[in-house]
Design a protein around this motif. Structure first.
Motif, PDB file in Angstrom:
ATOM      1  N   TYR A 171      33.894  40.596  48.280  1.00 12.39           N
ATOM      2  CA  TYR A 171      33.230  39.619  47.423  1.00 12.39           C
ATOM      3  C   TYR A 171      33.680  39.800  45.971  1.00 12.39           C
ATOM      4  CZ  TYR A 171      29.545  37.268  44.810  1.00 12.39           C
ATOM      5  OH  TYR A 171      28.856  36.458  43.931  1.00 12.39           O
ATOM      6  N   LYS A 172      33.677  41.038  45.489  1.00 14.78           N
ATOM      7  CA  LYS A 172      34.087  41.310  44.109  1.00 14.78           C
ATOM      8  C   LYS A 172      35.553  40.956  43.894  1.00 14.78           C
ATOM      9  CE  LYS A 172      30.663  44.847  43.156  1.00 14.78           C
ATOM     10  NZ  LYS A 172      30.396  46.262  42.919  1.00 14.78           N
ATOM     11  N   LYS A 203      38.804  34.337  41.079  1.00 16.50           N
ATOM     12  CA  LYS A 203      38.467  32.929  40.906  1.00 16.50           C
ATOM     13  C   LYS A 203      38.866  32.461  39.507  1.00 16.50           C
ATOM     14  CE  LYS A 203      34.608  31.960  43.945  1.00 16.50           C
ATOM     15  NZ  LYS A 203      33.198  31.630  43.997  1.00 16.50           N
ATOM     16  N   GLU A 235      35.678  37.214  43.635  1.00 16.78           N
ATOM     17  CA  GLU A 235      35.059  36.764  42.385  1.00 16.78           C
ATOM     18  C   GLU A 235      35.990  37.001  41.207  1.00 16.78           C
ATOM     19  OE1 GLU A 235      32.029  35.233  41.369  1.00 16.78           O
ATOM     20  OE2 GLU A 235      32.163  34.644  43.469  1.00 16.78           O
TER      21      GLU A 235
END
Length: 81
Positions: free
Chosen positions: A72-73, A79, A76
């Motif tokens: 997830y990190k 992005k 993120e």
């Protein structure tokens, strides 16, 4: 498979179409269809799992959570807004 199913249920975050957490039975049925096998009784399988692993029950869960958070990190940070 029981460990993965149990870990996913304990993690939470999985919801049915109504926004509620799925039942153990519903998740077991989804796993059975997805992976083409059959739990004789998911509740008996979970009971055996907990009897077999009296300590460190969350070891698999913690490892899965760590891997998910890391991914997830990573996503993120990559992005572009």
């Amino acid at each position: 498979m029981t460990e993965i199913l149990s870990a996913l249920l304990l993690l939470g975050g999985i919801e049915d179409p109504n926004g509620n957490p799925p039942t153990t039975k519903a998740m077991a049925e989804a796993f059975e269809q997805l992976f083409d096998f059959h739990f004789n009784s998911i509740y008996d399988c979970q009971g055996e799992l907990y009897r077999r692993k009296p300590c460190n029950l969350t070891k698999t869960l913690d490892a899965m959570k760590g891997a998910l958070m890391k991914e997830y990190k990573r996503k993120e940070n990559g992005k572009k807004y």
